[in-house]
Design a protein around this motif. Structure first.
Motif, PDB file in Angstrom:
ATOM      1  N   GLN A 120       8.735  -7.440  -1.681  1.00  0.00           N
ATOM      2  CA  GLN A 120       8.222  -6.067  -1.654  1.00  0.00           C
ATOM      3  C   GLN A 120       6.692  -6.090  -1.612  1.00  0.00           C
ATOM      4  OE1 GLN A 120      10.129  -3.364  -1.497  1.00  0.00           O
ATOM      5  NE2 GLN A 120       8.414  -1.914  -1.465  1.00  0.00           N
ATOM      6  N   PRO A 121       6.062  -5.479  -0.611  1.00  0.00           N
ATOM      7  CA  PRO A 121       4.598  -5.497  -0.542  1.00  0.00           C
ATOM      8  C   PRO A 121       3.979  -4.352  -1.344  1.00  0.00           C
ATOM      9  CG  PRO A 121       5.472  -4.476   1.422  1.00  0.00           C
ATOM     10  CD  PRO A 121       6.661  -4.874   0.601  1.00  0.00           C
ATOM     11  N   ILE A 122       2.783  -4.582  -1.811  1.00  0.00           N
ATOM     12  CA  ILE A 122       1.965  -3.538  -2.418  1.00  0.00           C
ATOM     13  C   ILE A 122       0.666  -3.491  -1.637  1.00  0.00           C
ATOM     14  CG2 ILE A 122       0.720  -2.772  -4.475  1.00  0.00           C
ATOM     15  CD1 ILE A 122       2.854  -4.044  -6.176  1.00  0.00           C
ATOM     16  N   ALA A 123       0.478  -2.418  -0.871  1.00  0.00           N
ATOM     17  CA  ALA A 123      -0.651  -2.331   0.053  1.00  0.00           C
ATOM     18  C   ALA A 123      -1.799  -1.543  -0.550  1.00  0.00           C
ATOM     19  CB  ALA A 123      -0.203  -1.683   1.362  1.00  0.00           C
ATOM     20  N   SER A 124      -3.006  -1.985  -0.239  1.00  0.00           N
ATOM     21  CA  SER A 124      -4.200  -1.286  -0.698  1.00  0.00           C
ATOM     22  C   SER A 124      -4.492  -0.096   0.209  1.00  0.00           C
ATOM     23  CB  SER A 124      -5.395  -2.235  -0.690  1.00  0.00           C
ATOM     24  OG  SER A 124      -5.858  -2.424   0.641  1.00  0.00           O
ATOM     25  N   ASN A 125      -5.512   0.628  -0.147  1.00  0.00           N
ATOM     26  CA  ASN A 125      -6.063   1.641   0.738  1.00  0.00           C
ATOM     27  C   ASN A 125      -6.695   0.955   1.951  1.00  0.00           C
ATOM     28  OD1 ASN A 125      -7.917   0.647  -1.313  1.00  0.00           O
ATOM     29  ND2 ASN A 125      -9.459   1.935  -0.334  1.00  0.00           N
ATOM     30  N   ILE A 126      -6.942   1.721   3.007  1.00  0.00           N
ATOM     31  CA  ILE A 126      -7.552   1.204   4.232  1.00  0.00           C
ATOM     32  C   ILE A 126      -9.021   1.612   4.266  1.00  0.00           C
ATOM     33  CG2 ILE A 126      -7.582   1.377   6.748  1.00  0.00           C
ATOM     34  CD1 ILE A 126      -4.551   1.791   6.630  1.00  0.00           C
TER      35      ILE A 126
END
Length: 424
Positions: free
Chosen positions: A110-116
């Protein structure tokens, strides 16, 4: 006693201040998210920092870059040291839009993505083209840009913009220019059995010639059109009269090739195959009436590198250079040498007739310069993008049509996101 107490107080105060300072400088930590900080931009790099993801399942951080909001991402780094929350991009694309994101990769998948975070440079102008061939009219300082699906554009170097575009509605091949009845024309081979004729200045269609088969290349000389067709081994090189549009002669061994005319000849051609392996080369000499006088076949059949997409004839007409290795042959198809290139891979070549120099654009964001007399290396010129096609532009230096990503010499369609650079 008072001095000892004072010393102890100062020591405690120093330790407390040091601890507070370290805590202030320490990256923030969250258990459920990653926050990417504002980018730190220098002249040739972008530095990224982000918050710590305090998650026992964290396996690594993955740093991703895109050149458009909907574009495919490029994975820049896979950082397995989960305490490391910094990365420096030292190969920032020369593009008006670049965005970055950091993704925490968990053992669960499961990924946890940051803001862009987006890095914009609106001063960089990108052409909406994807060419397989580009030709330069030095007199008018115009680039003719050819795309596989049939779009042809003219880019004017004086105004720095595309001034004309047409859609031929056909897959097209390598085209050429000629003069008929005092009018400069452009001859475009197609996949539907025709060669279309356009006014070279206006791109208005003025005629069409039926060759009956798909064609990959046209070379024009003295009102004759030399066309490489899909006739396989049944004399695929056809010669047509521009005036009558009739067939004059047939020759050749391999179909759907690329040909170039030897400068000043009437008419000598060098041919390199496009879709057979190993790549083959041929030499043709035609009479002024378009009939074959002499045909020489390849003696090597793959011993030395050949590439029809990277292929230029020396201004003297006695040699030509080809492939990412910079292999040089004389017009009798005899291999002479390869340029000293180290780890560079060439994507394009051009020449400076006055100073007798060879220019080679590379996949390393450089143009390498060589002396024609002995192939010695003269100097390197840095480019902002990856050179796709280069043209010596008299006293204006070198025109470089560059891509924001590495140019693949075997790309059938052609690179995207091109810019026009002027370098010296």
């Amino acid at each position: 006693m008072k001095k000892i107490i004072l010393l102890l107080l100062l020591t405690v105060s120093f330790v407390a201040c040091k601890k507070d300072s370290e805590e202030d400088n320490a990256p923030k930590a969250y258990t459920d998210r990653i926050v990417l900080d504002d980018l730190q931009v220098t002249a040739d790099s972008v530095s990224l920092t982000w918050t710590v993801l305090e998650n026992a399942d964290l396996r690594a951080y993955q740093v991703t870059r895109r050149e458009s909001p909907s574009g495919a991402g490029t994975n820049l780094s896979f950082i397995s040291d989960t305490k490391k929350v910094k990365f420096v991009d030292k190969a920032v694309p020369y593009a008006p839009y670049v965005e970055y994101q950091v993704v925490g990769v968990l053992t669960s998948g499961q990924p946890i993505a940051s803001n862009i975070i987006v890095y914009k440079r609106p001063e960089i102008k990108v052409l909406n083209v994807s060419p397989f061939d580009v030709q330069f009219n030095r007199e008018r300082r115009e680039l003719y840009i050819f795309e596989r699906e049939g779009k042809i554009s003219i880019y004017d170097l004086e105004s720095n913009q595309i001034t004309k575009t047409i859609h031929t509605e056909s897959t097209i091949g390598y085209s050429d220019f000629g003069v008929h009845n005092g009018v400069e024309e452009l001859y475009v081979p197609r996949n539907d059995g025709w060669v279309f004729v356009y006014n070279a200045r206006t791109l208005e269609k003025v005629d069409q010639i039926n060759v009956g088969l798909a064609s990959s290349c046209v070379v024009a000389n003295n009102s004759l059109l030399f066309v490489s067709t899909a006739a396989w081994t049944n004399r695929p090189l056809k010669v047509y009269s521009r005036a009558t549009k009739g067939l004059i002669s047939e020759t050749g061994d391999w179909d759907m090739t690329r040909m170039k005319k030897i400068p000043g000849s009437n008419t000598e051609l060098i041919e390199i195959t496009l879709d057979i392996g190993p790549t083959d080369q041929h030499y043709y000499n035609f009479s002024s009436t378009g009939n074959i006088s002499y045909h020489k076949t390849d003696r090597y059949h793959g011993d030395y590198p050949l590439d029809a997409a990277i292929f230029e004839i020396f201004p003297s007409g006695d040699k030509y250079i080809t492939s990412s290795a910079g292999a040089i042959f004389n017009k009798q198809l005899v291999y002479e040498a390869s340029l000293p290139r180290g780890n560079h891979l060439f994507t394009t070549f051009d020449f400076d007739e006055q100073n007798q120099l060879i220019f080679g654009g590379t996949r390393s964001k450089t143009i390498e310069v060589y002396a024609e007399r002995d192939y010695s290396h003269v100097r390197s010129i840095r480019t902002k993008g990856y050179p796709y096609r280069i043209f010596k532009d008299a006293d204006n230096g070198i025109i470089c049509l560059s891509s924001s990503s590495v140019v693949d010499g075997y790309d059938y369609i052609g690179p995207k996101n091109l810019i026009v650079e002027a370098v010296r």
